[in-house]
Design a protein around this motif. Structure first.
Motif, PDB file in Angstrom:
ATOM      1  N   GLU A   6      55.229 -11.519  54.623  1.00  0.00           N
ATOM      2  CA  GLU A   6      55.891 -10.751  55.684  1.00  0.00           C
ATOM      3  C   GLU A   6      55.156  -9.422  55.862  1.00  0.00           C
ATOM      4  OE1 GLU A   6      59.822  -8.001  56.229  1.00  0.00           O
ATOM      5  OE2 GLU A   6      59.584  -9.202  54.416  1.00  0.00           O
ATOM      6  N   ILE A   8      55.102  -5.706  56.708  1.00  0.00           N
ATOM      7  CA  ILE A   8      56.115  -4.656  56.763  1.00  0.00           C
ATOM      8  C   ILE A   8      55.630  -3.449  57.556  1.00  0.00           C
ATOM      9  CG2 ILE A   8      55.453  -3.488  54.612  1.00  0.00           C
ATOM     10  CD1 ILE A   8      58.547  -3.421  54.094  1.00  0.00           C
ATOM     11  N   ALA A  39      54.727  -6.990  52.836  1.00  0.00           N
ATOM     12  CA  ALA A  39      55.876  -6.567  52.034  1.00  0.00           C
ATOM     13  C   ALA A  39      55.569  -6.826  50.566  1.00  0.00           C
ATOM     14  CB  ALA A  39      57.119  -7.336  52.463  1.00  0.00           C
ATOM     15  N   ILE A  73      56.976  -0.312  61.824  1.00  0.00           N
ATOM     16  CA  ILE A  73      57.482  -0.485  60.468  1.00  0.00           C
ATOM     17  C   ILE A  73      58.665  -1.439  60.535  1.00  0.00           C
ATOM     18  CG2 ILE A  73      58.380   0.658  58.415  1.00  0.00           C
ATOM     19  CD1 ILE A  73      57.131   3.259  59.490  1.00  0.00           C
ATOM     20  N   GLU A  74      58.559  -2.550  59.802  1.00  0.00           N
ATOM     21  CA  GLU A  74      59.573  -3.606  59.869  1.00  0.00           C
ATOM     22  C   GLU A  74      59.821  -4.011  61.319  1.00  0.00           C
ATOM     23  OE1 GLU A  74      62.606  -3.512  56.353  1.00  0.00           O
ATOM     24  OE2 GLU A  74      62.598  -1.529  57.253  1.00  0.00           O
ATOM     25  N   GLY A  75      58.741  -4.042  62.076  1.00  0.00           N
ATOM     26  CA  GLY A  75      58.841  -4.473  63.465  1.00  0.00           C
ATOM     27  C   GLY A  75      59.380  -3.420  64.417  1.00  0.00           C
ATOM     28  N   ARG A  94      62.807   3.840  55.424  1.00  0.00           N
ATOM     29  CA  ARG A  94      61.769   2.805  55.521  1.00  0.00           C
ATOM     30  C   ARG A  94      60.504   3.235  54.790  1.00  0.00           C
ATOM     31  NH1 ARG A  94      63.789   1.690  61.070  1.00  0.00           N
ATOM     32  NH2 ARG A  94      64.834  -0.314  60.828  1.00  0.00           N
ATOM     33  N   ARG A 175      61.114   1.026  51.830  1.00  0.00           N
ATOM     34  CA  ARG A 175      60.376  -0.221  51.675  1.00  0.00           C
ATOM     35  C   ARG A 175      58.901   0.065  51.406  1.00  0.00           C
ATOM     36  NH1 ARG A 175      62.370  -4.792  54.005  1.00  0.00           N
ATOM     37  NH2 ARG A 175      60.838  -5.754  52.623  1.00  0.00           N
TER      38      ARG A 175
END
Lengths: 283, 290
Positions: A6, A8, A39, A73-75, A94, A175
């Motif tokens: 994934e 990130i 990730a 960041i995280e989409g 984040r 994250r």
């Protein structure tokens, strides 16, 4: 070191130019940087002073506004810096950062415990007991004892202060953690302790690292992938062992051969380039 | 980093948060504190100590010599000098104190806001500060007394405004220095509110400098207000006040009776000197610390 694949953090065509002095031209500090961070992964950014590493980090964390490009960041688009404390808080959950200098990154009038509980109480909504529990948890995670929590920064060593800075950054449970030359100010044995601690934390929490350094030995130890920057551009990008052991770009070779070893002289470092001029950008 | 840390196993004694008030003041600093404490004490309890009425005199005993009843003698109106000096401490001190408190609060708040918001707000504050700088405090105070009538309130208000730029300028440069430090960036990244960062982090770190400047300002404000009272625009007769007493004593000097001006002047000089020396020591100390 589990990477699920994934993505990130995705950076697209990131550039930053600063206005030049007087009538001079604008200075292009970062020029079209692109990369992805998985990730749970650990990405190193190496390069000499002025190569744009820190400016890139400051744009990612939101202290600097990119001239062009996108930060996802995280989409979620995080290209523009946060404006309100609430926006900062959301972004801060984040991505967080540990700065280079442990002497100026802590308020010299604040005890360590108060520093950590201030950071925790921003993110933990609850009774006072919950905050102090979380502070103890963080202190235990980075190896700080009660006595150090009662101390002011002046009473701590550089390594201990950097542990505090790491704990503070982790308070938001981000994250991604950016470590901007975070061990460069420490001497070698303390560096090793902090690097072990960071590896340990990544193992336990699945956090992703963006590790900025000019020290190749450190990069080798802590990162999976590495990005080599020069004059604001990415000149080489790949798995860390490959980048460091079989560098494709002349500049990476120069960086590598600039690390002193037994029998090393500055001349031998330049000779290792075998004719390639590292000051030329095209290689 | 030039300092070599001995490693993390080194024993670090636990140190509590200290205000560091007593460190590095030296003999002159402590003497100054002593003088200022005495003067402030006099200002608070002085009127209670006085056994005589400072405003009641016996004209027949004008310029009376020191006696058992009047230890320092009497003024032109036969009023007891010691009583007037003791009682006068309150008006002499309260004016400068108000000026310092008002200009310190105003100047520090302006400085913090300018340093925090930066941009056009900072520029605007800097311009206004420059503009007020152009007016000498005394001139502004004289103007204010001309507009609103002679007396302490107008003079104090005018001086408060005139003194604000000094505090604002010093506090702003110190606040800007703090603002650029990584620890402030770290706090912002956490999502801590700007007001909280200013009050809980920047302010404590510029505190010593603000305090030092406030102390020095106290001395200057005392001189300015005493000067205003001296020319009759400050504290109004018959109220006892050091500055006014220097002025009232002028007539005595011509009649070979300089005591009133001399005593009041000496008290002013001692207080101002103490404030200056202490402010100087505090400044040096704040610069000596990282």
């Amino acid at each position: 070191m589990t990477t699920t694949g994934e993505v990130i953090l995705r950076v697209e065509g990131l550039s930053k130019s600063f206005p030049g002095r007087g009538r001079g031209h604008d200075v292009l500090a970062v020029d079209g940087v692109e990369f992805e961070l998985a990730a749970g992964g650990s990405l190193g950014i190496v390069g000499e002073s002025g190569s744009g590493k820190t400016t890139t980090a400051r744009m990612l964390i939101g202290l600097e506004r990119p001239t062009t490009g996108r930060i996802l960041i995280e989409g979620v688009d995080h290209t523009t810096p946060a404006r309100t404390a609430r926006q900062w808080r959301e972004r801060g959950r984040r991505i967080q950062i540990v700065f280079q200098d442990p002497y100026t990154s802590l308020d010299r009038h604040q005890t360590i415990g108060s520093c950590l509980s201030e950071a925790v109480s921003v993110h933990v909504r609850g009774r006072a007991g919950e905050v102090s529990d979380r502070v103890e948890e963080l202190a235990a995670l980075v190896g700080l004892d009660d006595r150090q929590l009662r101390a002011v920064p002046r009473a701590l060593s550089g390594g201990q202060r950097q542990r505090v800075a790491i704990a503070r950054a982790l308070a938001a449970e981000p994250r991604i953690l950016i470590l901007d030359e975070a061990v460069s100010a420490l001497d070698v044995s303390i560096q090793a302790q902090i690097l072990n601690l960071l590896a340990d934390i990544r193992e336990r929490t699945g956090i992703s690292y963006l590790f900025i350094s000019h020290d190749l030995a450190v990069i080798r130890q802590i990162t999976d992938d590495t990005l080599v920057m020069r004059h604001g551009r990415v000149v080489e990008h790949g798995p860390t062992p490959r980048v460091l052991d079989e560098p494709q770009h002349a500049y990476t070779r120069l960086l590598r051969s600039s690390v002193p070893r037994p029998g090393w002289t500055p001349e031998s470092a330049l000779a290792a380039l075998s004719g390639a001029d590292p000051t030329e950008d095209d290689a | 980093m030039t300092t070599l840390t001995a490693g993390e196993v080194e024993v670090t004694p636990p140190r509590r948060r200290t205000w560091g008030w007593t460190r590095g003041l030296g003999v002159s600093g402590w003497l100054s504190i002593g003088v200022l404490v005495l003067v402030l004490l006099l200002a608070v309890v002085g009127p209670l100590l006085a056994s005589q009425d400072p405003n009641e005199g016996n004209l027949a005993q004008g310029f009376g010599a020191p006696s058992v009843e009047h230890w320092l003698g009497q003024d032109a109106n036969g009023r007891d000098l010691l009583t007037r000096l003791v009682v006068g401490a309150r008006t002499a001190v309260i004016g400068p104190l108000l000026v310092v408190v008002a200009s310190t609060i105003l100047g520090t708040v302006l400085a913090l806001a300018a340093a925090w918001f930066g941009g056009w707000f900072d520029t605007a504050v800097a311009r206004v500060v420059d503009a007020v700088f152009a007016f000498p405090g005394l001139l502004l105070a004289i103007l204010a007394t001309a507009l609103f009538g002679a007396g302490l309130p107008a003079a104090v208000a005018a001086l408060s405004i005139a003194y604000t730029p000094y505090m604002a300028r010093i506090a702003r440069s110190a606040a800007l220095r703090e603002r650029g430090m990584p620890y402030i960036a770290a706090l912002r990244v956490q999502g801590i509110h700007g007001l909280s960062i200013c009050v809980r982090h920047i302010l404590p770190n510029i505190r010593t400098l603000v305090l030092a400047n406030a102390t020095i300002s106290f001395g200057f404000a005392l001189i300015d207000l005493a000067g205003l009272s001296f020319i009759g625009l400050g504290v109004q007769p018959p109220t006892a006040d050091w500055g006014a007493m220097v002025g009232e004593g002028l007539a005595g000097i011509l009649q070979r009776y300089p005591q009133e001006s001399f005593y009041a002047g000496a008290l002013i000089v001692a207080t101002v000197a103490a404030a200056n020396v202490l402010g100087d020591r505090l400044t040096t100390r704040s610069e000596g610390r990282s």
